[in-house]
Design a protein around this motif. Structure first.
Motif, PDB file in Angstrom:
ATOM      1  N   LYS A 132       2.750   0.126  -9.198  1.00 45.64           N
ATOM      2  CA  LYS A 132       3.687   0.497  -8.141  1.00 45.64           C
ATOM      3  C   LYS A 132       4.558   1.673  -8.578  1.00 45.64           C
ATOM      4  O   LYS A 132       4.755   2.638  -7.825  1.00 45.64           O
ATOM      5  N   ARG A 133       5.084   1.594  -9.801  1.00 46.64           N
ATOM      6  CA  ARG A 133       5.922   2.677 -10.311  1.00 46.64           C
ATOM      7  C   ARG A 133       5.117   3.974 -10.428  1.00 46.64           C
ATOM      8  O   ARG A 133       5.598   5.059 -10.098  1.00 46.64           O
ATOM      9  N   PHE A 134       3.897   3.868 -10.880  1.00 46.30           N
ATOM     10  CA  PHE A 134       3.019   5.025 -11.052  1.00 46.30           C
ATOM     11  C   PHE A 134       2.780   5.716  -9.713  1.00 46.30           C
ATOM     12  O   PHE A 134       2.904   6.939  -9.585  1.00 46.30           O
ATOM     13  N   ASN A 135       2.461   4.936  -8.687  1.00 45.98           N
ATOM     14  CA  ASN A 135       2.217   5.494  -7.355  1.00 45.98           C
ATOM     15  C   ASN A 135       3.476   6.145  -6.783  1.00 45.98           C
ATOM     16  O   ASN A 135       3.419   7.241  -6.210  1.00 45.98           O
ATOM     17  N   ASN A 136       4.597   5.469  -6.919  1.00 46.28           N
ATOM     18  CA  ASN A 136       5.846   6.012  -6.365  1.00 46.28           C
ATOM     19  C   ASN A 136       6.233   7.320  -7.036  1.00 46.28           C
ATOM     20  O   ASN A 136       6.719   8.255  -6.389  1.00 46.28           O
ATOM     21  N   PHE A 137       6.021   7.376  -8.344  1.00 43.91           N
ATOM     22  CA  PHE A 137       6.360   8.605  -9.059  1.00 43.91           C
ATOM     23  C   PHE A 137       5.493   9.776  -8.592  1.00 43.91           C
ATOM     24  O   PHE A 137       5.987  10.893  -8.383  1.00 43.91           O
ATOM     25  N   LEU A 138       4.202   9.538  -8.414  1.00 42.55           N
ATOM     26  CA  LEU A 138       3.311  10.625  -8.019  1.00 42.55           C
ATOM     27  C   LEU A 138       3.597  11.107  -6.600  1.00 42.55           C
ATOM     28  O   LEU A 138       3.309  12.259  -6.274  1.00 42.55           O
ATOM     29  N   GLU A 191      -4.200   8.366  -1.477  1.00 45.00           N
ATOM     30  CA  GLU A 191      -4.966   7.164  -1.142  1.00 45.00           C
ATOM     31  C   GLU A 191      -5.933   6.805  -2.261  1.00 45.00           C
ATOM     32  O   GLU A 191      -6.086   5.635  -2.620  1.00 45.00           O
ATOM     33  N   GLN A 192      -6.593   7.817  -2.845  1.00 43.37           N
ATOM     34  CA  GLN A 192      -7.528   7.524  -3.931  1.00 43.37           C
ATOM     35  C   GLN A 192      -6.790   7.048  -5.172  1.00 43.37           C
ATOM     36  O   GLN A 192      -7.270   6.146  -5.882  1.00 43.37           O
ATOM     37  N   ILE A 193      -5.616   7.608  -5.443  1.00 43.14           N
ATOM     38  CA  ILE A 193      -4.814   7.128  -6.571  1.00 43.14           C
ATOM     39  C   ILE A 193      -4.431   5.670  -6.355  1.00 43.14           C
ATOM     40  O   ILE A 193      -4.473   4.852  -7.286  1.00 43.14           O
ATOM     41  N   ARG A 194      -4.079   5.315  -5.122  1.00 39.32           N
ATOM     42  CA  ARG A 194      -3.741   3.917  -4.817  1.00 39.32           C
ATOM     43  C   ARG A 194      -4.932   2.999  -5.079  1.00 39.32           C
ATOM     44  O   ARG A 194      -4.786   1.932  -5.702  1.00 39.32           O
ATOM     45  N   LEU A 195      -6.121   3.394  -4.625  1.00 41.07           N
ATOM     46  CA  LEU A 195      -7.315   2.578  -4.829  1.00 41.07           C
ATOM     47  C   LEU A 195      -7.655   2.443  -6.310  1.00 41.07           C
ATOM     48  O   LEU A 195      -8.024   1.363  -6.783  1.00 41.07           O
ATOM     49  N   ASP A 196      -7.518   3.530  -7.054  1.00 45.46           N
ATOM     50  CA  ASP A 196      -7.816   3.476  -8.483  1.00 45.46           C
ATOM     51  C   ASP A 196      -6.819   2.590  -9.220  1.00 45.46           C
ATOM     52  O   ASP A 196      -7.187   1.843 -10.140  1.00 45.46           O
ATOM     53  N   CYS A 197      -5.550   2.654  -8.804  1.00 47.60           N
ATOM     54  CA  CYS A 197      -4.540   1.800  -9.442  1.00 47.60           C
ATOM     55  C   CYS A 197      -4.781   0.326  -9.134  1.00 47.60           C
ATOM     56  O   CYS A 197      -4.547  -0.543  -9.985  1.00 47.60           O
ATOM     57  N   GLU A 198      -5.244   0.037  -7.932  1.00 45.38           N
ATOM     58  CA  GLU A 198      -5.580  -1.349  -7.587  1.00 45.38           C
ATOM     59  C   GLU A 198      -6.694  -1.869  -8.491  1.00 45.38           C
ATOM     60  O   GLU A 198      -6.668  -3.016  -8.949  1.00 45.38           O
ATOM     61  N   PHE A 199      -7.681  -1.018  -8.743  1.00 43.07           N
ATOM     62  CA  PHE A 199      -8.766  -1.422  -9.645  1.00 43.07           C
ATOM     63  C   PHE A 199      -8.223  -1.680 -11.046  1.00 43.07           C
ATOM     64  O   PHE A 199      -8.535  -2.708 -11.673  1.00 43.07           O
ATOM     65  N   LEU A 200      -7.408  -0.782 -11.584  1.00 44.21           N
ATOM     66  CA  LEU A 200      -6.872  -0.949 -12.931  1.00 44.21           C
ATOM     67  C   LEU A 200      -5.968  -2.173 -13.015  1.00 44.21           C
ATOM     68  O   LEU A 200      -5.972  -2.898 -14.021  1.00 44.21           O
ATOM     69  N   GLU A 201      -5.219  -2.420 -11.951  1.00 46.69           N
ATOM     70  CA  GLU A 201      -4.377  -3.618 -11.904  1.00 46.69           C
ATOM     71  C   GLU A 201      -5.226  -4.877 -11.961  1.00 46.69           C
ATOM     72  O   GLU A 201      -4.889  -5.846 -12.657  1.00 46.69           O
ATOM     73  N   SER A 202      -6.356  -4.853 -11.242  1.00 48.06           N
ATOM     74  CA  SER A 202      -7.242  -6.025 -11.232  1.00 48.06           C
ATOM     75  C   SER A 202      -7.844  -6.287 -12.608  1.00 48.06           C
ATOM     76  O   SER A 202      -8.219  -7.419 -12.924  1.00 48.06           O
ATOM     77  N   PRO A 236       1.129  -5.232 -15.005  1.00 49.18           N
ATOM     78  CA  PRO A 236       0.177  -4.310 -14.371  1.00 49.18           C
ATOM     79  C   PRO A 236       0.526  -3.990 -12.917  1.00 49.18           C
ATOM     80  O   PRO A 236       0.363  -2.850 -12.480  1.00 49.18           O
ATOM     81  N   LYS A 237       1.006  -4.973 -12.182  1.00 52.32           N
ATOM     82  CA  LYS A 237       1.323  -4.730 -10.779  1.00 52.32           C
ATOM     83  C   LYS A 237       2.522  -3.800 -10.636  1.00 52.32           C
ATOM     84  O   LYS A 237       2.503  -2.847  -9.840  1.00 52.32           O
ATOM     85  N   LEU A 238       3.584  -4.083 -11.400  1.00 48.78           N
ATOM     86  CA  LEU A 238       4.767  -3.225 -11.350  1.00 48.78           C
ATOM     87  C   LEU A 238       4.470  -1.826 -11.895  1.00 48.78           C
ATOM     88  O   LEU A 238       4.998  -0.830 -11.406  1.00 48.78           O
ATOM     89  N   TYR A 239       3.626  -1.781 -12.917  1.00 45.99           N
ATOM     90  CA  TYR A 239       3.263  -0.477 -13.486  1.00 45.99           C
ATOM     91  C   TYR A 239       2.548   0.375 -12.438  1.00 45.99           C
ATOM     92  O   TYR A 239       2.849   1.562 -12.270  1.00 45.99           O
ATOM     93  N   GLN A 272      -6.119  -5.735 -15.334  1.00 46.47           N
ATOM     94  CA  GLN A 272      -4.966  -5.955 -16.215  1.00 46.47           C
ATOM     95  C   GLN A 272      -4.750  -4.778 -17.172  1.00 46.47           C
ATOM     96  O   GLN A 272      -4.363  -4.951 -18.334  1.00 46.47           O
ATOM     97  N   ILE A 273      -4.987  -3.574 -16.663  1.00 45.52           N
ATOM     98  CA  ILE A 273      -4.810  -2.362 -17.459  1.00 45.52           C
ATOM     99  C   ILE A 273      -3.436  -1.769 -17.172  1.00 45.52           C
ATOM    100  O   ILE A 273      -2.999  -1.702 -16.023  1.00 45.52           O
ATOM    101  N   ILE A 274      -2.750  -1.349 -18.233  1.00 42.99           N
ATOM    102  CA  ILE A 274      -1.447  -0.695 -18.084  1.00 42.99           C
ATOM    103  C   ILE A 274      -1.413   0.562 -18.957  1.00 42.99           C
ATOM    104  O   ILE A 274      -2.357   0.855 -19.688  1.00 42.99           O
ATOM    105  N   ASP A 275      -0.315   1.286 -18.860  1.00 44.62           N
ATOM    106  CA  ASP A 275      -0.044   2.424 -19.729  1.00 44.62           C
ATOM    107  C   ASP A 275      -1.012   3.593 -19.524  1.00 44.62           C
ATOM    108  O   ASP A 275      -1.168   4.432 -20.397  1.00 44.62           O
ATOM    109  N   TYR A 276      -1.659   3.630 -18.368  1.00 42.15           N
ATOM    110  CA  TYR A 276      -2.538   4.765 -18.077  1.00 42.15           C
ATOM    111  C   TYR A 276      -1.695   5.939 -17.586  1.00 42.15           C
ATOM    112  O   TYR A 276      -0.493   5.814 -17.308  1.00 42.15           O
TER     113      TYR A 276
END
Length: 764
Positions: free
Chosen positions: A750-756, A578-589, A745-748, A591-595
């Motif tokens: 999503k892929r990041f969350n699914n992989f983890l 859940e925290q990874i999801r929230l952090d990814c939402e922030f990074l998506e907002s 950023p959005k697809l990144y 426009q950060i990728i490649d983390y």
């Protein structure tokens, strides 16, 4: 001299007797003082205190002869007790301090540096039985670089901590065999290489360079514990002035105790039998430390070398290779490192001492700005506290100025970005300003990491490993400044965030206008536990594998190198994802990728009874029960937690399903008790998956391990540029069309969350 009165004898009301010179009713000059308990001092006095040369004999027979000052044993002197122990050397304020030699009552000897009555610094300890240690000490225990030579000829040269082998080292056997690897608390722990007796091996100089001796966290094995055994402290006392007593038990903390127990060492020598250290081709024995006898016996490049990995002294993985392959691997790594250095623009700037000057400049600037901002009353940040214009500027000439001290570095201009914001962030992360300055600006200084990052950045570590300092590109600095207001809000709202903790953002301008930008971050791997695996995970397959011949124990592996999945407690897993999801939402907002998720794994060997083995046929030599090593979840008890040096204090204590939804700590046998937080000291079961990259000559003994995980989201300063990323994705052959999510950023996210979710799967 007219005011000095000589009396043959004077008796005091408490029964003490003094005979000698007086000055204004106080002993002064030569004199003899006898206390009522029979203790006698004879020597020089000054204004009622023992000062100068003298001798004191306690009623129970202990004797000191040497220098005194102000009533203290101070200077050079010899202390002897009736049991046969004596010390000859320097003293300070009633304690051994400086260079001295002590012989214990059991005829063990120590010669070297002392501090506050215990071994501290460089010294040599010789046991009566013939074992010898030469090296560094701290607080009475072997700590730092040192060499232990056993009477049977075995020798260990490496790092120690609290009396145990701990860190990088070389174990040399009497028969000419060598093991080069790492130890934790006296047990082999991590990667190493075994060279059988008579095989070709690197020279000692190459060993030292390859080891680096920069992993200063180690201990010696069970039988070599040098923890001082407490004996009966002397009960004699010395009088500072006329009737005032000083307890010798308090003055000479260690003089009356027994030496390190060599009888215990001799009794347990079998625990260190080399037959236990290796499972084949090894036997006890050793050659001289400075010679290379084995080097001249066999020079066959087809000699087999054994690359091994141990967990808490249990062999878990072995790869058999030819010596020629190992030599080729080393040459390739050197070539690779040279190419990286040439490609690195930042390193080109700081050749020679320039990098050292850079460290000094960084420390001077941080000390100045933290000292300037700390006295400012705490307040909530404002809009004006953000951005490039929110800054502190200062010029640091070498000769000093009205506002800056003189220093030994080169002249430089200092710029501190958003000082109030980062001051509040440090407070938010529960980081004390004084502790921060001591870590960053203390006398021990900063350490430059040997290998630069892929981007060409320079990395430094604080001396206590709590903080990482990284040089930034101008584009990365702009990204951080742009996202800083939202970052501040995010970490304020989510104290369990896994996103990198930033503590400061700075810029140094050198003569000629050259600018170097720095960010100070928390080191998530600052822990007492050895981190056996490090992974940089992006959820991608393109270019996400590491060449096996370039892997060592400091290598950060990638997605396709990950051969484990980690099963966690139900509630811990839910909180993490859940925290990874929230952090990814922030990074998506933003426009950060490649983390990436930087994952550190501490593995524990399965509990078992292990056989002592030797030779090709693995003949059983006996059975040894390994102490319990499994980390255990226990109910949270804040008052008995181990104090951890890392910047991990912020965040909620987590609840575990397995303990009835109660807050939990993690008890790690032999190490301590730690608070379980998101990304810090998280227990898991590491299940090994079939891995396509395994060679026929490599095997791993176990499928499942207990693990302790450390993790955080890093590389969050990558600038998002759609046009550039699309062109790179479609034109470069190394990109797979399925990897197009890297540019969105959005697809990144999503892929990041699914992989983890596959890395941390739900329990079956």
């Amino acid at each position: 001299m007219d005011d000095i009165e000589r009396l043959s004898e004077k008796t005091f009301p408490n029964g003490d007797i003094y005979s000698g010179d007086f000055k204004e009713l106080l002993p002064n000059g030569k004199g003899k003082y006898t206390w009522s308990d029979g203790t006698i001092y004879e020597g020089d006095w000054e204004e009622g205190k023992m000062t100068g040369k003298g001798q004191i004999i306690w009623s129970k027979g202990a004797k000191y002869e040497g220098d005194f000052s102000g009533g203290y044993l101070h200077g050079f002197g010899t202390f002897t007790i009736p049991e046969g122990s004596f010390y000859s050397g320097n003293w300070r304020m009633n304690a051994q301090y400086g260079i001295g030699r002590k012989q214990y009552s059991n005829f063990d000897t120590y010669e070297g540096s002392w501090k506050e009555g215990v071994h501290d610094g460089c010294g040599m300890y010789c046991w009566r039985g013939g074992n010898t240690y030469i090296g560094h000490w701290k607080a009475g225990k072997m700590s730092g670089r040192g060499v232990m030579k056993w009477v049977n000829g075995d020798l260990f040269d490496g790092l120690w901590l609290n009396g145990f082998r701990h860190g990088s080292g070389i174990y040399r056997f009497a028969d000419g065999g060598y093991y080069i690897g790492t130890w934790s608390r006296g047990l082999k722990d991590g990667n190493g290489t075994f060279y059988p007796a008579g095989s070709k091996h690197p020279t000692l100089n190459k060993w030292s360079r390859s080891l680096g001796y920069d992993d200063g966290k180690n201990f010696l094995s069970h039988n070599l514990s040098l923890n001082s055994e407490e004996g009966s402290a002397p009960t004699q006392s010395v009088k500072r002035s006329l009737s005032e007593k000083i307890s010798i038990g308090g003055i000479l903390k260690k003089t009356g105790q027994k030496s390190h127990d060599s009888s215990l060492l001799d009794k347990n020598q079998n625990l260190c039998d080399p037959a236990r250290d290796f499972t084949c081709h090894e036997s006890s024995g050793m050659s001289s430390h400075t010679s290379d006898e084995g080097q001249h016996e066999v020079h066959d490049n087809n000699t087999l070398i054994y690359e091994r990995e141990y967990l808490q002294d249990i062999l878990i993985k072995e790869r058999v290779r030819k010596y020629a392959e190992l030599t080729c691997k080393t040459k390739q790594r050197k070539t690779f490192n040279v190419k990286k250095a040439i490609r690195s623009s930042c390193l080109d700037i700081f050749k020679g001492n320039r990098s050292y000057y850079l460290m000094l400049n960084l420390q001077l600037g941080i000390r100045y700005t933290v000292g300037k901002i700390t006295p400012v009353p705490m307040r909530e940040v404002r809009y004006s506290d953000f951005g490039d214009r929110a800054r502190i500027r200062m010029y640091f000439p070498r000769k000093g100025s009205q506002f800056t001290p003189p220093h030994y570095s080169i002249d430089f201009h200092w710029k501190d970005y958003c000082p109030m914001v980062f001051r509040n962030l440090r407070e938010m992360f529960k980081l004390d300003a004084a502790e921060y300055m001591m870590s960053m600006c203390g006398d021990d200084g900063l350490r430059e990491l040997a290998s630069p990052g892929k981007s060409g950045s320079i990395f430094y570590l604080s001396h206590d490993d709590r903080f990482v300092i990284k040089t930034l590109k101008k584009s990365e600095l702009k990204v951080l400044l742009k996202m800083l207001p939202k970052y501040y809000e995010h970490v304020k709202e989510h104290e369990n965030t896994l996103i990198t903790k930033f503590f400061g953002l700075h810029r140094i301008t050198l003569r000629g206008g050259r600018k170097v930008r720095f960010v100070v971050m928390g080191n998530m791997f600052c822990t007492e536990l050895r981190v056996h695996r490090r992974y940089d995970l992006k959820g991608s397959t393109v270019g996400r594998i590491t060449n096996k011949d370039k892997i060592d124990q400091t290598t950060t592996l990638k997605d396709l190198d990950l051969s484990y999945e980690f099963h966690m407690d139900k509630f811990l897993r839910e909180s993490l994802l859940e925290q990874i999801r929230l952090d990814c939402e922030f990074l998506e907002s933003q426009q950060i990728i490649d983390y990436s998720l930087l994952l550190g794994v501490h593995l524990r060997a399965p509990e078992q009874k292990t056989l002592l083995e030797t030779g090709d046929d693995a003949i059983s030599q006996g059975e040894l029960t390994i102490p319990p090593t499994r980390p255990i979840l226990v109910n949270h008890e804040p008052n008995i937690l181990s104090k951890t040096p890392g910047p991990h204090s912020r965040g909620n204590v987590l609840r575990a399903y397995s303990l009835g939804d109660k807050e939990v700590d993690l008890l790690v046998p032999g190490t301590g008790r730690f608070r379980v937080q998101l990304g810090v000291y998280m227990p898991a079961q590491a299940h090994r998956k079939p891995h396509h990259g395994e060679a026929d000559s490599e095997y791993e003994r176990f499928e499942d391990y207990d693990a302790v995980l450390f993790m955080g989201i890093i590389d969050i300063l990558q600038e998002y540029n759609v046009k550039k990323k699309l062109e790179h994705a479609y034109k470069s052959l190394r990109y797979n069309p399925l990897e197009i999510s890297v540019v969105d950023p959005k697809l990144y996210a999503k892929r990041f969350n699914n992989f983890l979710k596959t890395v941390f799967p739900d329990l079956p």
